[in-house]
Every structure is written in C-alpha cells, then in structure tokens.
Design a protein around this motif. Structure first.
Motif, short mmCIF file in Angstrom:
data_model
loop_
_atom_site.label_atom_id
_atom_site.label_comp_id
_atom_site.label_asym_id
_atom_site.label_seq_id
_atom_site.Cartn_x
_atom_site.Cartn_y
_atom_site.Cartn_z
N THR A 153 4.55 -7.86 18.79
CA THR A 153 3.52 -6.89 18.43
C THR A 153 4.13 -5.83 17.52
O THR A 153 5.34 -5.65 17.47
N GLY A 154 3.26 -5.13 16.84
CA GLY A 154 3.71 -4.03 16.00
C GLY A 154 2.57 -3.09 15.68
O GLY A 154 1.40 -3.45 15.81
N THR A 155 2.95 -1.91 15.27
CA THR A 155 2.00 -0.91 14.82
C THR A 155 2.51 -0.40 13.49
O THR A 155 3.71 -0.14 13.34
N PHE A 156 1.61 -0.29 12.52
CA PHE A 156 2.00 0.17 11.19
C PHE A 156 0.82 0.91 10.56
O PHE A 156 -0.31 0.80 11.02
N LYS A 157 1.13 1.67 9.52
CA LYS A 157 0.09 2.40 8.78
C LYS A 157 0.05 1.90 7.35
O LYS A 157 1.10 1.70 6.73
N LEU A 158 -1.16 1.72 6.84
CA LEU A 158 -1.40 1.40 5.44
C LEU A 158 -2.19 2.55 4.85
O LEU A 158 -3.32 2.80 5.28
N ASN A 159 -1.59 3.24 3.91
CA ASN A 159 -2.21 4.41 3.30
C ASN A 159 -2.78 5.36 4.36
O ASN A 159 -3.88 5.85 4.24
N GLY A 160 -2.00 5.55 5.41
CA GLY A 160 -2.37 6.49 6.47
C GLY A 160 -3.26 5.92 7.56
O GLY A 160 -3.51 6.60 8.55
N VAL A 161 -3.75 4.68 7.44
CA VAL A 161 -4.61 4.07 8.45
C VAL A 161 -3.76 3.19 9.35
O VAL A 161 -3.06 2.29 8.88
N GLU A 162 -3.83 3.43 10.64
CA GLU A 162 -3.03 2.68 11.60
C GLU A 162 -3.64 1.31 11.89
O GLU A 162 -4.86 1.18 12.03
N PHE A 163 -2.78 0.30 11.98
CA PHE A 163 -3.14 -1.06 12.35
C PHE A 163 -2.22 -1.50 13.48
O PHE A 163 -1.08 -1.07 13.56
N PHE A 183 0.83 -1.20 0.00
CA PHE A 183 0.00 0.00 0.00
C PHE A 183 0.86 1.26 0.00
O PHE A 183 1.87 1.33 0.72
N PRO A 184 0.46 2.27 -0.78
CA PRO A 184 1.20 3.54 -0.77
C PRO A 184 1.01 4.26 0.56
O PRO A 184 0.10 3.93 1.32
N ASN A 185 1.87 5.23 0.83
CA ASN A 185 1.76 6.05 2.03
C ASN A 185 1.70 5.18 3.28
O ASN A 185 0.84 5.36 4.13
N SER A 186 2.57 4.18 3.35
CA SER A 186 2.57 3.24 4.47
C SER A 186 3.90 3.29 5.20
O SER A 186 4.93 3.63 4.62
N GLU A 187 3.86 2.92 6.48
CA GLU A 187 5.08 2.92 7.28
C GLU A 187 4.93 2.00 8.47
O GLU A 187 3.82 1.74 8.95
N ILE A 188 6.05 1.51 8.94
CA ILE A 188 6.11 0.75 10.18
C ILE A 188 6.34 1.77 11.30
O ILE A 188 7.32 2.52 11.26
N ILE A 189 5.45 1.80 12.26
CA ILE A 189 5.58 2.75 13.37
C ILE A 189 6.48 2.16 14.43
O ILE A 189 7.40 2.82 14.91
N ASN A 190 6.21 0.92 14.84
CA ASN A 190 7.08 0.27 15.81
C ASN A 190 6.87 -1.23 15.77
O ASN A 190 5.86 -1.71 15.26
N THR A 191 7.84 -1.95 16.29
CA THR A 191 7.71 -3.38 16.51
C THR A 191 8.32 -3.67 17.87
O THR A 191 9.26 -2.99 18.31
N HIS A 192 7.78 -4.66 18.54
CA HIS A 192 8.29 -5.08 19.84
C HIS A 192 8.67 -6.55 19.72
O HIS A 192 7.85 -7.38 19.36
N ARG A 193 9.92 -6.84 20.04
CA ARG A 193 10.45 -8.20 19.91
C ARG A 193 10.56 -8.87 21.28
O ARG A 193 10.85 -8.21 22.27
N LEU A 194 10.37 -10.17 21.27
CA LEU A 194 10.66 -10.94 22.46
C LEU A 194 12.17 -11.01 22.63
O LEU A 194 12.89 -11.08 21.64
N PRO A 195 12.64 -11.01 23.86
CA PRO A 195 14.09 -11.15 24.05
C PRO A 195 14.54 -12.53 23.60
O PRO A 195 13.77 -13.48 23.59
#
Length: 175
Positions: A67-77, A43-55
């Motif tokens: 877990t993670g948070t990302f945006k697809l065409n400006g919509v956060e998931f 998707f255009p206008n997308s980005e990975i906001i953060n990811t959390h890894r297990l040690p």
C-alpha cells in the motif's frame, strides 16, 4: 504477517491526519511502487507520503509495496496491490484542469507514454489502465460563453479532437 513501513514517523499512517475528507483509492494488480513513482514524477507539487512493504519472508512478498499514500498536485491518493479481482474502467476517471497548452501537452504525453491509450475529447488511459481527462480551462470558458452558436462550434471542434488544443478551440469559437 507484519508490514514494514518505509518511512514510519509513528505507528499511525500520516493519511489519518489528512485534512482531505475524500481520498481516491486505487486498486492495482502489481506495479504499485512503479505507479507511485510514475504519477509523482508527472504531476507538479507531488510527493510520496508513505509506502508499506510486505516483509521479505511473506509469500510472494520479497519487499514489494503493498500500500501507499501519495499526493498529486496536492491531492492525496491511496493505492493497494490488491490482486487481479478488479480492473479499472472508464466509468471512473480523473478530471485534470490545465491552464496552458504546455500543461495539456506535458500531461497528455506523459500519461499516454509507454502503453497508454489516447481516446477522444481529452480522455486517455495511462499504461496502468487508469482513465484521465486532460482539459484546458479554456474549454469551459468558451462553452460557457453567452453565444450558444459559438459554444456549439466549440463543442463540435472538441468532439473531433483526441488531445484538446486550446488554439483550435478558440478558432472554433471565433468562426
């Protein structure tokens, strides 16, 4: 057990500061990092906001994304590797509006690649089992026109399609 953030700006998740009131939350059984990278590449206008890894010392962890948070065409998931308890099904899908056939084709081809499944009327499942509706804006315009006979012709054409085709929808309207 602690969680390692891959891009911590502070101790709070950036999604807490989001202006988006409702955020889709996806429960995956593995492949979280792969899915985040895949969706943000499609998707255009997308980005990975953060990811959390297990040690690395966590059982089964070895640094995998929990877990993670990302945006697809400006919509956060948000996404979670929650295990096998819950599966995706067609009762929830993401409706994607497209302006051009090129956009429909790109999204359809990308989301059905590598094991995705085509369905009917613009619906598909991606390789992770998530359901999507890839719908050109023309469909709503043609079906919402003033002539109910023409709208019905468009509906009948759409019911015969897998991937929606704007030119064929217009041809059905103009019959």
């Amino acid at each position: 057990m602690s969680i390692t953030k891959t891009n911590p700006a502070d101790n709070e998740s950036p999604s807490i500061h989001s202006t988006q009131m409702i955020t889709p939350f996806l429960w995956f059984d593995g492949k979280v990092e792969e899915a985040i990278n895949f969706y943000t590449s499609v998707f255009p206008n997308s980005e990975i906001i953060n990811t959390h890894r297990l040690p690395g010392d966590a059982p089964g962890g070895m640094g995998k994304v929990l877990t993670g948070t990302f945006k697809l065409n400006g919509v956060e998931f948000m996404i979670l590797d929650g295990g096998p308890m819950f599966k995706f099904n067609e009762s929830i899908s993401f409706f994607v509006k497209c302006e051009t056939q090129q956009e429909v084709d790109h999204l359809w081809d990308s989301l059905t690649a590598d094991g995705g499944q085509e369905s009917r009327c613009g619906w598909l499942k991606d390789k992770y089992g998530v359901s999507w509706q890839i719908v050109p804006n023309a469909l709503g315009k043609l079906m919402g026109g003033p002539d109910p006979v023409k709208a019905q012709q468009v509906m009948q054409a759409m019911l015969q399609m897998r991937k929606l085709n704007i030119a064929e929808l217009h041809a059905a309207y103009d019959k």
